[in-house]
Write an enzyme that holds these catalytic residues in place. Sequence first.
Site, PDB file in Angstrom:
ATOM      1  N   SER A  29       0.811  -1.214   0.000  1.00  0.00           N
ATOM      2  CA  SER A  29       0.000   0.000   0.000  1.00  0.00           C
ATOM      3  C   SER A  29       0.848   1.269   0.000  1.00  0.00           C
ATOM      4  O   SER A  29       1.838   1.382   0.721  1.00  0.00           O
ATOM      5  CB  SER A  29      -0.923   0.007   1.218  1.00  0.00           C
ATOM      6  OG  SER A  29      -1.641   1.222   1.278  1.00  0.00           O
ATOM      7  N   SER A  32      -0.821   4.163   0.678  1.00  0.00           N
ATOM      8  CA  SER A  32      -1.729   5.110   1.337  1.00  0.00           C
ATOM      9  C   SER A  32      -1.028   5.950   2.396  1.00  0.00           C
ATOM     10  O   SER A  32      -1.220   7.173   2.463  1.00  0.00           O
ATOM     11  CB  SER A  32      -2.895   4.357   1.973  1.00  0.00           C
ATOM     12  OG  SER A  32      -3.700   3.758   0.978  1.00  0.00           O
ATOM     13  N   THR A  42      -9.233  -2.167   2.616  1.00  0.00           N
ATOM     14  CA  THR A  42      -8.784  -2.878   1.425  1.00  0.00           C
ATOM     15  C   THR A  42      -8.926  -4.379   1.642  1.00  0.00           C
ATOM     16  O   THR A  42      -9.483  -4.835   2.645  1.00  0.00           O
ATOM     17  CB  THR A  42      -7.328  -2.479   1.072  1.00  0.00           C
ATOM     18  OG1 THR A  42      -7.003  -2.998  -0.222  1.00  0.00           O
ATOM     19  CG2 THR A  42      -6.330  -2.984   2.104  1.00  0.00           C
ATOM     20  N   LYS A  70     -13.372  -5.560   2.390  1.00  0.00           N
ATOM     21  CA  LYS A  70     -14.295  -4.579   1.821  1.00  0.00           C
ATOM     22  C   LYS A  70     -15.763  -4.982   1.983  1.00  0.00           C
ATOM     23  O   LYS A  70     -16.639  -4.108   2.043  1.00  0.00           O
ATOM     24  CB  LYS A  70     -13.975  -4.328   0.345  1.00  0.00           C
ATOM     25  CG  LYS A  70     -12.680  -3.567   0.126  1.00  0.00           C
ATOM     26  CD  LYS A  70     -12.495  -3.179  -1.337  1.00  0.00           C
ATOM     27  CE  LYS A  70     -11.242  -2.332  -1.511  1.00  0.00           C
ATOM     28  NZ  LYS A  70     -11.098  -1.808  -2.885  1.00  0.00           N
ATOM     29  N   GLY A  92     -12.016 -11.105 -11.626  1.00  0.00           N
ATOM     30  CA  GLY A  92     -12.153 -11.057 -10.177  1.00  0.00           C
ATOM     31  C   GLY A  92     -13.581 -10.732  -9.765  1.00  0.00           C
ATOM     32  O   GLY A  92     -14.309 -10.040 -10.491  1.00  0.00           O
ATOM     33  N   GLY A  94     -14.304 -10.008  -6.174  1.00  0.00           N
ATOM     34  CA  GLY A  94     -14.265  -9.535  -4.790  1.00  0.00           C
ATOM     35  C   GLY A  94     -14.856  -8.147  -4.641  1.00  0.00           C
ATOM     36  O   GLY A  94     -15.611  -7.667  -5.498  1.00  0.00           O
ATOM     37  N   GLY A  95     -14.493  -7.484  -3.537  1.00  0.00           N
ATOM     38  CA  GLY A  95     -15.047  -6.173  -3.244  1.00  0.00           C
ATOM     39  C   GLY A  95     -14.712  -5.119  -4.278  1.00  0.00           C
ATOM     40  O   GLY A  95     -15.551  -4.277  -4.617  1.00  0.00           O
ATOM     41  N   ALA A  96     -13.489  -5.130  -4.806  1.00  0.00           N
ATOM     42  CA  ALA A  96     -13.110  -4.157  -5.837  1.00  0.00           C
ATOM     43  C   ALA A  96     -13.914  -4.394  -7.111  1.00  0.00           C
ATOM     44  O   ALA A  96     -14.323  -3.448  -7.795  1.00  0.00           O
ATOM     45  CB  ALA A  96     -11.616  -4.251  -6.130  1.00  0.00           C
ATOM     46  N   TYR A 141      -1.748  -0.661  -8.671  1.00  0.00           N
ATOM     47  CA  TYR A 141      -0.872   0.467  -8.994  1.00  0.00           C
ATOM     48  C   TYR A 141       0.566   0.231  -8.548  1.00  0.00           C
ATOM     49  O   TYR A 141       1.443   1.050  -8.832  1.00  0.00           O
ATOM     50  CB  TYR A 141      -1.400   1.762  -8.368  1.00  0.00           C
ATOM     51  CG  TYR A 141      -1.529   1.716  -6.864  1.00  0.00           C
ATOM     52  CD1 TYR A 141      -0.446   1.980  -6.036  1.00  0.00           C
ATOM     53  CD2 TYR A 141      -2.739   1.388  -6.270  1.00  0.00           C
ATOM     54  CE1 TYR A 141      -0.556   1.921  -4.657  1.00  0.00           C
ATOM     55  CE2 TYR A 141      -2.868   1.337  -4.896  1.00  0.00           C
ATOM     56  CZ  TYR A 141      -1.781   1.600  -4.093  1.00  0.00           C
ATOM     57  OH  TYR A 141      -1.896   1.526  -2.733  1.00  0.00           O
TER      58      TYR A 141
END
Length: 243
Positions: free
Chosen positions: A14, A16, A61, A65, A124, A126-128, A205
């Site tokens: 991450s 962040s 994340t 999520k 995928g 999942g949550g994303a 990213y």
Amino acid sequence: MKEYGLIGRPLGHSASARYFAEKFRSEGIADCSYSLFELPSIDDLSRLLADHPDLCGFNVTIPYKREVMRCLDDLSDEVRNIGAVNCVRCRGGRLTGFNTDVIGLRRSLARFLGVLPERALILGTGGASQAVQYVLSEMGIAFDLVSRDPAKGNYTYDNLPCEAVEEAKLIVNASPVGTYPNVDDAPRIPYAFVSPEHYLFDLVYNPPLTSFLDYGRQRGARICNGQEMFVEQAEASWRIWNE
């Protein structure tokens, strides 16, 4: 000191904390901190909140999520439709869940895409992926899901037809495959059927050029990583925490 942070597992990839540290420095914000909170289980969230009474908000994340929703007092309308949370505001003893991934994704895709494709593949479930599905539906782009679990997708990676890749001019990697440190990994799709007419978008990213995007680049496709989406969702989170 106002505290903010990110929960998930693992968090070594991450950016962040670095992003918000630079934001606080460049904007002269002296009374805030942002930390990474790697939780073994979502059940550890209550202890985290008890240990950090000054926590004003946090991002969420993988893999929490969706799991975090059962820990929250309120959900935004968008979260109710999407079924995933990546931003939580802590205020007055109540936790409210939001999804800023959709904000980042809308803006990033709008800049990236030329003529909107008729069909997409989302890698995928999942949550994303939930956020990607929501935004593509808003944009009127039909999509199929590719999952490791036959019960969750239209296809699995083992039975994905070459024609599906050929026809879906937008392919979105909404899985964590290829994230640092596993930079040599890529979703198992038939890249030979990717063409210069394709757009490949990776929510990852770190690294900036994933193997997924590199395979697309080698086939002449237009490519975009998740950096711009990351920045947009981070700034949207900051606005929510401080509105």
